[in-house]
Design a protein around this motif. Structure first.
Motif, short mmCIF file in Angstrom:
data_model
loop_
_atom_site.label_atom_id
_atom_site.label_comp_id
_atom_site.label_asym_id
_atom_site.label_seq_id
_atom_site.Cartn_x
_atom_site.Cartn_y
_atom_site.Cartn_z
N CYS A 220 42.64 39.84 45.67
CA CYS A 220 43.35 40.74 44.75
C CYS A 220 43.52 42.14 45.33
N THR B 168 47.97 37.98 41.72
CA THR B 168 46.59 38.04 41.19
C THR B 168 46.17 39.47 40.92
N THR B 169 46.58 40.37 41.82
CA THR B 169 46.25 41.79 41.64
C THR B 169 46.90 42.32 40.37
N GLN C 162 47.95 40.71 37.73
CA GLN C 162 47.36 40.17 36.49
C GLN C 162 46.09 40.93 36.12
N LYS C 163 45.38 41.34 37.14
CA LYS C 163 44.11 42.03 36.90
C LYS C 163 44.33 43.48 36.49
N TYR D 161 46.45 44.01 33.29
CA TYR D 161 45.94 43.27 32.12
C TYR D 161 46.92 42.27 31.55
N SER E 81 46.51 39.10 32.01
CA SER E 81 45.71 37.87 32.07
C SER E 81 46.40 36.81 32.94
N ASN E 82 46.53 35.60 32.43
CA ASN E 82 47.03 34.52 33.31
C ASN E 82 48.51 34.22 33.10
#
Lengths: 412, 233
Positions: free
Chosen positions: A152, A210-211, A213-214, A217, A219-220
């Protein structure tokens, strides 16, 4: 067979009938000229349309989530379908034969800054494979990689225009610098060029999904899944798309026939349709072109017929002196091939010349650019000419061979 | 001891020829027998339509006969394809015509060289030989003139040179003096007689002029498709 004498014989007859030979040759030259111009224009049209397709693999399929429009298994319409990482994995595992696959998140237009330079750009979190699917060209540095995804990392590949807008004046080196996306610093790892025609495509920033989403915020959730179908045939690609559709339909419970639940962009389908269209256009052009050439050939044939008639006595003399039928046939056919070949070649050169001129001096438009007659066409036209010449000469030659010396010599 | 046939350059027996045009049948040759020995010079006379030209065409392998046998220098001439006929004409026969039949856009030398072209003889060699033959006809200075720049007598001499160049065994002449005045006619006949004597080439001359016929060794008269008279001159 191809002795200097034979050519000299032909040269003599042609010299004796300059105007006649010129007019006949002109018909053939015109036919080839038109064929080349038509084919070149066809290519120009095709090149123009192909330009529209740039900025994305020709075998790419993009699936975006939508809103249901069909009732299904007791569920009402108007449901919003939301893809997740799970869907990405499901599709990755269910379809066979893809060569690149990526999920994407749509963040929309986002404010990005480098120190005091600000700009609004489309930030597009995705997997590394998206570089292939979008067929972008990395100009400096690199595109995203698997380690960026796994760890990430806060890294970004930026479009050419992003770079020019954010890195101005003395501060022109973008690589390894940090830019601010929605207040989060990302390190620039690469600068790329996108061949898409839309200006916005040059103003994109790709970051690891992935970065995103993190740090943002989300999520998935993902918004789009895209993949390329590798070397799959159109039928196999259809099977892959159908499989992907079924997988999504099952996991989100929507009708597989619902046209709005998911939005599909199938580039290979579009490409196929245009290819079929252009195959049609090309065939049409060849038919017209060959028609024009046939008119020329009939002209040559006609003239040769008259020429044989005029030379009946001469042919009779030759036969008396020992000319075999084969040598007479050769004489007439060689003359026909020479006239068509030479005239056709002039038409070819003029046609290609005109196309070059147009190509150089006309600005490319959306649907017409670089009209060209390529090597294959030139070779094809040349072969066509020789066959045409042989055809044009064949019947007069047979007529000449059938001349009976006694009758020919009796003529005054 | 020489083979019997080799003495006879031309040996035809019971030659028939019928022309069919639509429903009309024209029986032109009604059984011609003729033997011409090597080195002989004979003339053929007859009224127009008597069949003398047809006979000449058959002898020249320009036309086929319907019945009978034709031996040319011992070779049986029968059912030849055009290629073979052309080769035989080239090798064994020389032609001289009333209307000369020179190729109008070729100069004298090129006309003379033409038979050698069909023997695939190289251009340089061909032209050299042609010049030699033209010289013999006294036409060296006219070698590069086109036929229409030559007089009738000159044209016929070019034609004779052309007939000779391939060293034929037989020369067939169809009214060779028909288009020439009497003085020129005699000159042409002088040339033909010389060739016959000096080179031992068999010669068959179709004519309707008695004084021309008189200059040959033998005169054959054809009437209605049959040989009616053979006179030694």
């Amino acid at each position: 067979m191809f002795s200097i004498d034979r050519w000299q014989e032909i040269y003599l007859t042609i010299r004796k009938n300059k105007l006649r030979t010129f007019l006949t040759g002109f018909a053939v030259a015109w036919g080839i000229f038109m064929l080349i111009i038509l084919l070149g224009s066809g290519n120009g049209l095709e090149n123009g349309v192909k330009e529209q397709f740039k900025g994305g693999a020709m075998n790419g399929i993009w699936i975006s989530s939508g809103v249901t429009s069909v009732q299904y298994k007791g569920l009402k319409t108007g449901r919003e379908i939301k893809f997740t990482d799970q869907d990405y994995k499901l599709i990755k595992n269910s379809i066979k034969g893809y060569d690149h696959i990526s999920a994407r998140l749509f963040l929309g237009s986002v404010l990005v800054s480098n120190k005091n330079e600000y700009g609004s750009f489309f930030v597009s979190p995705s997997h590394p494979d998206y570089g292939y699917i979008k067929e972008i060209q990395v100009l400096q540095g690199r595109f995203l990689n698997q380690i960026d995804i796994r760890e990430c990392r806060k890294v970004a590949a930026i479009g050419e225009k992003v770079k020019t807008e954010l890195f101005k004046g003395r501060d022109t080196v973008a690589l390894e610098k940090y830019i601010n996306i929605k207040g989060v610093p990302f390190k620039v790892i690469g600068i790329f060029r996108d061949f898409g025609r839309d200006d916005n495509e040059q103003k994109r920033i790709y970051i690891p999904i992935t970065t995103a989403q993190k740090v943002f915020y989300t999520s998935n959730v993902i918004n789009q899944i895209s993949f390329t179908t590798g070397n799959a045939s159109p039928e196999e690609a259809d099977v892959m798309l159908k499989k992907a559709k079924m997988t999504l339909s099952r996991s989100h419970t929507f009708s597989p026939d619902d046209p709005r639940a998911i939005d599909i962009m199938n580039k290979s389908e579009d490409v196929r349709r245009f290819n079929a269209l252009f195959a049609g256009i090309r065939m049409f052009i060849w038919i017209i072109g060959i028609g024009t050439i046939i008119a020329g050939i009939v002209g040559v044939s006609n003239i040769m017929m008259i020429s044989v008639k005029e030379r009946t006595k001469e042919i009779g003399i030759r036969k008396t002196l020992g000319a075999t039928p084969a040598s007479i046939i050769g004489l007439v056919m060689q003359e026909a091939i020479l006239i068509t070949g030479f005239a056709g070649y002039i038409g070819l050169v003029l046609g290609v010349g005109l196309l070059e001129l147009i190509s150089k001096n006309m600005p490319p438009s959306d649907f017409f650019r670089n009209p060209e007659a390529n090597f294959t066409i030139a070779i094809g036209a040349t072969i066509l000419l020789i066959i045409a010449g042989a055809f044009a000469g064949f019947f007069p030659a047979m007529k000449a061979a059938a001349i009976r010396p006694i009758e020919a010599l009796r003529e005054e | 001891m020489r083979d019997f046939n080799s003495l006879q350059m031309i040996n035809i027996t019971n030659i028939h020829k019928t022309y069919v045009t639509g429903t009309n049948k024209l029986h032109v040759l009604k059984g011609i027998d003729l033997k011409v020995e090597a080195g002989e010079m004979i003339s053929v006379m007859g009224a127009s339509g008597s069949g003398k030209s047809t006979l000449l065409n058959i002898l020249g392998i320009l036309d086929n006969h319907d019945h009978g046998e034709y031996l040319l220098s011992g070779i049986k001439i029968e059912d030849l394809n055009e290629r073979k006929a052309a080769q035989l004409r080239n090798k064994y026969l020389g032609f001289v015509f009333q209307s000369f039949n020179l190729v109008s856009f070729k100069n004298a030398a090129e006309n003379v060289a033409l038979p050698l072209y069909y023997q695939n003889i190289k251009r340089k060699k061909r032209n050299l030989i042609a010049m030699e033959y033209l010289d013999r006809m006294g036409l060296k200075e006219w070698a590069h003139h086109l036929p229409n720049e030559l007089s009738g007598g000159q044209k016929q001499r070019v034609a004779i040179a052309r007939a000779l160049i391939a060293k034929p065994k037989v020369i067939l002449a169809d009214e060779p003096t028909g288009a020439l005045d009497s003085v020129t006619s005699q000159e042409v006949m002088d040339i033909l007689t010389d060739i016959n004597r000096n080179e031992n080439i068999t010669m068959l001359i179709v004519t309707h002029e008695l004084d021309i016929a008189k200059r040959t060794q033998k005169t054959i008269r054809i009437t209605d498709g049959l040989i009616t008279e053979i006179v030694k001159n």
